[in-house]
Design a protein around this motif. Structure first.
Motif, PDB file in Angstrom:
ATOM      1  N   PRO A   1      39.563  48.272  40.219  1.00  0.00           N
ATOM      2  CA  PRO A   1      38.746  48.472  39.118  1.00  0.00           C
ATOM      3  C   PRO A   1      39.567  48.714  37.900  1.00  0.00           C
ATOM      4  O   PRO A   1      40.674  49.280  37.843  1.00  0.00           O
ATOM      5  N   GLY A   2      39.168  48.314  36.587  1.00  0.00           N
ATOM      6  CA  GLY A   2      39.896  48.530  35.492  1.00  0.00           C
ATOM      7  C   GLY A   2      41.149  47.902  35.109  1.00  0.00           C
ATOM      8  O   GLY A   2      41.921  48.165  34.290  1.00  0.00           O
ATOM      9  N   LEU A   3      41.321  46.534  35.767  1.00  0.00           N
ATOM     10  CA  LEU A   3      42.376  45.942  35.605  1.00  0.00           C
ATOM     11  C   LEU A   3      42.088  45.113  34.276  1.00  0.00           C
ATOM     12  O   LEU A   3      40.995  44.459  34.067  1.00  0.00           O
ATOM     13  N   THR A   4      43.377  44.761  33.586  1.00  0.00           N
ATOM     14  CA  THR A   4      43.303  43.659  32.545  1.00  0.00           C
ATOM     15  C   THR A   4      42.985  42.518  33.041  1.00  0.00           C
ATOM     16  O   THR A   4      43.356  42.118  34.153  1.00  0.00           O
ATOM     17  N   PRO A   5      42.495  41.280  32.578  1.00  0.00           N
ATOM     18  CA  PRO A   5      42.614  39.919  32.814  1.00  0.00           C
ATOM     19  C   PRO A   5      43.735  39.523  33.514  1.00  0.00           C
ATOM     20  O   PRO A   5      43.746  38.844  34.551  1.00  0.00           O
TER      21      PRO A   5
ATOM     22  N   GLN B   1      46.314  41.504  34.690  1.00  0.00           N
ATOM     23  CA  GLN B   1      46.301  42.225  36.062  1.00  0.00           C
ATOM     24  C   GLN B   1      45.735  41.702  37.112  1.00  0.00           C
ATOM     25  O   GLN B   1      45.944  41.873  38.263  1.00  0.00           O
ATOM     26  N   ARG B   2      44.422  41.284  36.733  1.00  0.00           N
ATOM     27  CA  ARG B   2      43.528  40.992  37.874  1.00  0.00           C
ATOM     28  C   ARG B   2      44.027  39.539  38.267  1.00  0.00           C
ATOM     29  O   ARG B   2      43.831  39.493  39.572  1.00  0.00           O
ATOM     30  N   ARG B   3      44.333  38.779  37.465  1.00  0.00           N
ATOM     31  CA  ARG B   3      44.942  37.467  38.051  1.00  0.00           C
ATOM     32  C   ARG B   3      46.241  37.796  38.902  1.00  0.00           C
ATOM     33  O   ARG B   3      46.297  37.261  40.186  1.00  0.00           O
ATOM     34  N   GLU B   4      47.046  38.719  38.420  1.00  0.00           N
ATOM     35  CA  GLU B   4      48.352  38.919  39.458  1.00  0.00           C
ATOM     36  C   GLU B   4      47.750  39.664  40.858  1.00  0.00           C
ATOM     37  O   GLU B   4      48.251  39.152  41.830  1.00  0.00           O
ATOM     38  N   ASN B   5      46.583  40.700  40.592  1.00  0.00           N
ATOM     39  CA  ASN B   5      46.366  40.977  41.843  1.00  0.00           C
ATOM     40  C   ASN B   5      45.688  39.787  43.091  1.00  0.00           C
ATOM     41  O   ASN B   5      45.893  40.101  44.006  1.00  0.00           O
ATOM     42  N   ILE B   6      45.029  38.874  42.343  1.00  0.00           N
ATOM     43  CA  ILE B   6      44.535  38.056  43.143  1.00  0.00           C
ATOM     44  C   ILE B   6      45.381  37.234  43.920  1.00  0.00           C
ATOM     45  O   ILE B   6      45.536  36.876  44.899  1.00  0.00           O
ATOM     46  N   ILE B   7      46.596  36.698  42.878  1.00  0.00           N
ATOM     47  CA  ILE B   7      47.613  35.581  43.595  1.00  0.00           C
ATOM     48  C   ILE B   7      48.429  36.613  44.561  1.00  0.00           C
ATOM     49  O   ILE B   7      48.676  36.092  45.494  1.00  0.00           O
ATOM     50  N   GLU B   8      48.517  37.878  44.337  1.00  0.00           N
ATOM     51  CA  GLU B   8      49.399  38.893  45.403  1.00  0.00           C
ATOM     52  C   GLU B   8      48.501  38.919  46.702  1.00  0.00           C
ATOM     53  O   GLU B   8      49.068  38.709  47.878  1.00  0.00           O
ATOM     54  N   ARG B   9      47.026  39.081  46.499  1.00  0.00           N
ATOM     55  CA  ARG B   9      46.390  38.891  47.852  1.00  0.00           C
ATOM     56  C   ARG B   9      46.333  37.683  48.343  1.00  0.00           C
ATOM     57  O   ARG B   9      46.211  37.505  49.822  1.00  0.00           O
ATOM     58  N   VAL B  10      46.462  36.625  47.770  1.00  0.00           N
ATOM     59  CA  VAL B  10      46.362  35.337  48.147  1.00  0.00           C
ATOM     60  C   VAL B  10      47.808  35.029  49.175  1.00  0.00           C
ATOM     61  O   VAL B  10      47.703  34.314  50.455  1.00  0.00           O
ATOM     62  N   ALA B  11      48.862  35.651  48.640  1.00  0.00           N
ATOM     63  CA  ALA B  11      50.243  35.517  49.269  1.00  0.00           C
ATOM     64  C   ALA B  11      50.056  36.472  50.392  1.00  0.00           C
ATOM     65  O   ALA B  11      50.843  36.148  51.650  1.00  0.00           O
ATOM     66  N   PHE B  12      49.380  37.501  50.837  1.00  0.00           N
ATOM     67  CA  PHE B  12      49.173  38.452  51.957  1.00  0.00           C
ATOM     68  C   PHE B  12      48.274  37.262  52.769  1.00  0.00           C
ATOM     69  O   PHE B  12      48.539  37.269  54.044  1.00  0.00           O
ATOM     70  N   VAL B  13      47.239  36.672  52.551  1.00  0.00           N
ATOM     71  CA  VAL B  13      46.485  35.872  53.191  1.00  0.00           C
ATOM     72  C   VAL B  13      47.262  34.639  53.677  1.00  0.00           C
ATOM     73  O   VAL B  13      47.232  34.389  55.129  1.00  0.00           O
ATOM     74  N   ALA B  14      48.098  34.125  53.063  1.00  0.00           N
ATOM     75  CA  ALA B  14      49.069  33.009  53.577  1.00  0.00           C
ATOM     76  C   ALA B  14      49.970  33.464  54.475  1.00  0.00           C
ATOM     77  O   ALA B  14      50.055  32.516  55.542  1.00  0.00           O
ATOM     78  N   ALA B  15      50.558  34.688  54.669  1.00  0.00           N
ATOM     79  CA  ALA B  15      51.385  35.049  55.558  1.00  0.00           C
ATOM     80  C   ALA B  15      50.468  35.351  56.948  1.00  0.00           C
ATOM     81  O   ALA B  15      50.976  35.022  57.999  1.00  0.00           O
TER      82      ALA B  15
END
Length: 296
Positions: free
Chosen positions: A124-128, A130-144
């Motif tokens: 919670p409380g992320l800027t747009p 930061q939120r985009r970065e957080n989503i991409i980081e989690r996509v990278a976890f899923v890819a692995a």
């Protein structure tokens, strides 16, 4: 042959569709590989991890949908979401069955739920930005993680040792149906990650975090299942030596092969189509008893 580059024509024309499946667990024995509790419960860790894990995959990919600018990739992501949601429910049914047999998986599942929802969930409380970065980081976890699920799926499709050991046919079909769909959609998470961030560092970081975490969770899950099995009274303690022996009999993937597979992920020219065979996966899906039953 596993590990060789496969033709991508099947992948290029692939439309991912969730398949309706039906499994009857009423006759599943607690040790569904006869006289092999270690192998049974090592594979049973899938049922502990996947319901919560795949629901998390679905949430991450739904969050990523607004960031996708390629229509073909968007269609593949939607198909992936549909397949993963069905996988989660199929494995949840096994957990419910284990509980009925006196093995309570809920303490471990609660920890997995906490990990995915609190540690890897929305911040919670992320800027747009930061939120985009957080989503991409989690996509990278899923890819692995999807690299490992494709490896395991390919192993399940090519594991005659389980047939020789007379493993329960319904559980074998679950493993091979799910494994075949993992091979079928093995490129989607990787392609989404590259679409959102083509940088090599993101891929490396995703595997560096997810790989050791997955191994840790699997070891803990195996220990938990063997300790919670009411028929064993804590008599079996898992060890790497025993895991190697069971793997040599073809009842588990060989740890060394899994490590080599993980290292391939770090190659600059790597792509998931180099792992497993789409044609083999689709051939199994056309004959899977559960998929055929679900379509009647």
């Amino acid at each position: 042959m596993p590990g060789t580059t496969q033709p991508t024509t099947v992948h290029d024309n692939l439309v991912l569709e969730p398949r309706d499946v039906h499994f009857d667990w009423s006759r599943l024995p607690l040790h569904w590989i006869p006289d092999e509790p270690m192998a049974t419960h090592t594979i049973n860790v899938l049922h502990l991890l996947l319901p919560e894990g795949e629901r998390w995959f679905v949430k991450v990919f739904k969050d990523a949908l607004p960031l996708i600018t390629d229509q073909q990739l968007r269609e593949e992501v939607l198909g992936f979401i549909g397949q993963e949601a069905i996988h989660a429910e199929a494995h949840q049914e096994v957990l419910d069955h284990l509980l009925g047999q006196g093995l309570d998986p809920r303490p471990y599942v609660r920890q997995i739920s906490w990990l995915f929802h609190r540690v890897l969930g929305d911040k919670p409380g992320l800027t747009p930005t930061q939120r985009r970065e957080n989503i991409i980081e989690r996509v990278a976890f899923v890819a692995a993680i999807e690299h490992f699920t494709a490896f395991l799926g390919n192993w399940a499709l090519n594991s005659p040792g389980l047939d020789r050991a007379k493993a329960d046919p319904t559980m074998l079909d679950l493993l091979r149906w799910h494994g075949a769909e993992e091979v079928e959609h093995r490129s989607v998470a990787f392609d989404l990650m590259v679409h959102l961030d083509p940088g090599y560092l993101r891929r490396v970081r995703g595997m560096a975090v997810s790989g050791p975490l997955l191994v840790h969770l699997w070891i803990r899950g195996t220990r938990f299942m063997l300790a919670a099995d009411p028929t064993l009274n804590g008599s079996i303690r898992p060890s790497w030596r025993e895991a190697q022996q069971v793997a040599r009999r073809g009842l588990l993937p060989e740890p060394a092969r899994m490590l080599r597979s993980a290292l391939r992920y770090f190659r600059p020219g790597y792509h998931p189509t180099q792992e497993g065979s789409s044609s083999q996966a689709l051939a199994y899906l056309a004959t899977s008893p559960a998929a055929r039953e679900g379509n009647h």
